[in-house]
Design a protein around this motif. Structure first.
Motif, PDB file in Angstrom:
ATOM      1  N   MET A  76      30.221   7.327   3.601  1.00  0.00           N
ATOM      2  CA  MET A  76      30.552   7.376   2.285  1.00  0.00           C
ATOM      3  C   MET A  76      31.381   8.721   2.693  1.00  0.00           C
ATOM      4  O   MET A  76      32.600   8.140   1.925  1.00  0.00           O
ATOM      5  CB  MET A  76      29.555   8.114   1.542  1.00  0.00           C
ATOM      6  CG  MET A  76      28.748   6.970   1.278  1.00  0.00           C
ATOM      7  SD  MET A  76      29.228   5.623  -0.005  1.00  0.00           S
ATOM      8  CE  MET A  76      29.748   6.700  -1.448  1.00  0.00           C
ATOM      9  N   GLU A  77      31.445   8.888   3.654  1.00  0.00           N
ATOM     10  CA  GLU A  77      32.378  10.625   4.075  1.00  0.00           C
ATOM     11  C   GLU A  77      33.437  10.135   3.907  1.00  0.00           C
ATOM     12  O   GLU A  77      34.914  10.652   3.568  1.00  0.00           O
ATOM     13  CB  GLU A  77      32.180  11.202   4.961  1.00  0.00           C
ATOM     14  CG  GLU A  77      31.157  12.129   4.258  1.00  0.00           C
ATOM     15  CD  GLU A  77      30.680  13.173   4.943  1.00  0.00           C
ATOM     16  OE1 GLU A  77      31.731  13.436   6.085  1.00  0.00           O
ATOM     17  OE2 GLU A  77      29.132  13.753   5.683  1.00  0.00           O
ATOM     18  N   GLN A  78      34.179   8.500   5.391  1.00  0.00           N
ATOM     19  CA  GLN A  78      34.770   8.021   5.577  1.00  0.00           C
ATOM     20  C   GLN A  78      35.326   7.175   4.400  1.00  0.00           C
ATOM     21  O   GLN A  78      36.508   6.883   4.015  1.00  0.00           O
ATOM     22  CB  GLN A  78      34.842   7.105   6.463  1.00  0.00           C
ATOM     23  CG  GLN A  78      34.315   7.714   7.833  1.00  0.00           C
ATOM     24  CD  GLN A  78      34.295   6.590   9.090  1.00  0.00           C
ATOM     25  OE1 GLN A  78      33.449   5.592   8.935  1.00  0.00           O
ATOM     26  NE2 GLN A  78      34.432   6.008   9.966  1.00  0.00           N
ATOM     27  N   LEU A  79      34.823   6.538   3.892  1.00  0.00           N
ATOM     28  CA  LEU A  79      35.135   5.888   2.221  1.00  0.00           C
ATOM     29  C   LEU A  79      36.113   7.149   1.358  1.00  0.00           C
ATOM     30  O   LEU A  79      36.525   6.900   1.044  1.00  0.00           O
ATOM     31  CB  LEU A  79      34.535   5.127   1.988  1.00  0.00           C
ATOM     32  CG  LEU A  79      34.679   4.495  -0.048  1.00  0.00           C
ATOM     33  CD1 LEU A  79      35.284   3.834   0.887  1.00  0.00           C
ATOM     34  CD2 LEU A  79      33.607   4.305  -0.113  1.00  0.00           C
ATOM     35  N   ASN A  80      35.318   8.157   1.454  1.00  0.00           N
ATOM     36  CA  ASN A  80      36.275   8.931   0.458  1.00  0.00           C
ATOM     37  C   ASN A  80      37.969   9.456   1.169  1.00  0.00           C
ATOM     38  O   ASN A  80      38.844   9.576   0.310  1.00  0.00           O
ATOM     39  CB  ASN A  80      34.750   9.881   0.086  1.00  0.00           C
ATOM     40  CG  ASN A  80      35.942  11.185  -0.262  1.00  0.00           C
ATOM     41  OD1 ASN A  80      36.452  11.178  -1.859  1.00  0.00           O
ATOM     42  ND2 ASN A  80      35.393  12.291  -0.929  1.00  0.00           N
ATOM     43  N   GLY A  81      37.582   9.436   2.395  1.00  0.00           N
ATOM     44  CA  GLY A  81      38.710  10.490   3.149  1.00  0.00           C
ATOM     45  C   GLY A  81      39.661   9.498   2.669  1.00  0.00           C
ATOM     46  O   GLY A  81      41.190   9.204   2.670  1.00  0.00           O
ATOM     47  N   GLU A  82      39.086   8.067   3.033  1.00  0.00           N
ATOM     48  CA  GLU A  82      40.132   6.725   2.985  1.00  0.00           C
ATOM     49  C   GLU A  82      41.193   6.356   2.351  1.00  0.00           C
ATOM     50  O   GLU A  82      41.842   6.122   2.061  1.00  0.00           O
ATOM     51  CB  GLU A  82      39.776   5.552   3.418  1.00  0.00           C
ATOM     52  CG  GLU A  82      39.504   5.913   5.594  1.00  0.00           C
ATOM     53  CD  GLU A  82      41.322   5.422   6.195  1.00  0.00           C
ATOM     54  OE1 GLU A  82      42.326   4.464   5.347  1.00  0.00           O
ATOM     55  OE2 GLU A  82      40.738   6.163   6.818  1.00  0.00           O
TER      56      GLU A  82
END
Length: 155
Positions: A1-7
């Motif tokens: 989820m953190e990666q998704l948010n960052g992207e």
């Protein structure tokens, strides 16, 4: 989820491709969490059980057939009582209740897209008469099939 948010917030090259792949992984993980003994009862959990899956496939392949619990149990290679209990535990509803829901989902779809009439829809989803189908549909959906079709086509 953190990666998704960052992207999502970054504007780096390949962002759309990375977001697509991350969403695919999240979907796979969501599907994984709905199978197995700790998953909540439902269709995916039922499909994960080899015996119950056979019965589910038969109901989906031939909704117009006059299924009984005994016939479905035979298809699943289980005794009637074992099949009933297992189906209810894995899917969350009794076999005939599931079949009714499946037939009504098909009927709703046919009524939305097909103008062949209630009698034809009734036959295609396993009812011997339009009146029996109409009563079951109204009880399940909350309105007669003719009204449902009219409202769906208008909206």
């Amino acid at each position: 989820m953190e990666q998704l948010n960052g992207e999502t917030h970054a504007h780096r090259p390949g962002r759309d491709l990375v977001l697509t792949r991350l969403l695919e992984v999240l979907l796979i993980e969501a599907l994984r969490s709905t199978t197995g003994p700790t998953a909540p009862p439902g269709l995916l959990r039922g499909l994960a059980d080899d015996h119950v899956a056979v019965a589910l496939r038969r109901m989906h392949e031939r909704p117009m057939q006059r299924w009984t619990v005994v016939e479905l149990a035979r298809e699943a290679a289980l005794s009637r009582s074992t099949f009933f209990d297992r189906f209810r535990r894995e899917v969350g509803v009794a076999p005939m209740e599931y079949l009714l829901g499946w037939r009504m989902a098909l009927a709703k779809d046919l009524l939305r897209r097909d103008r062949s009439g209630v009698a034809k829809v009734a036959e295609r989803v396993g009812y011997s008469s339009a009146s029996t189908f109409s009563v079951a549909f109204a009880r399940h959906v909350g309105m007669p099939p003719v009204q449902y079709a009219r409202e769906q086509r208008a909206g």
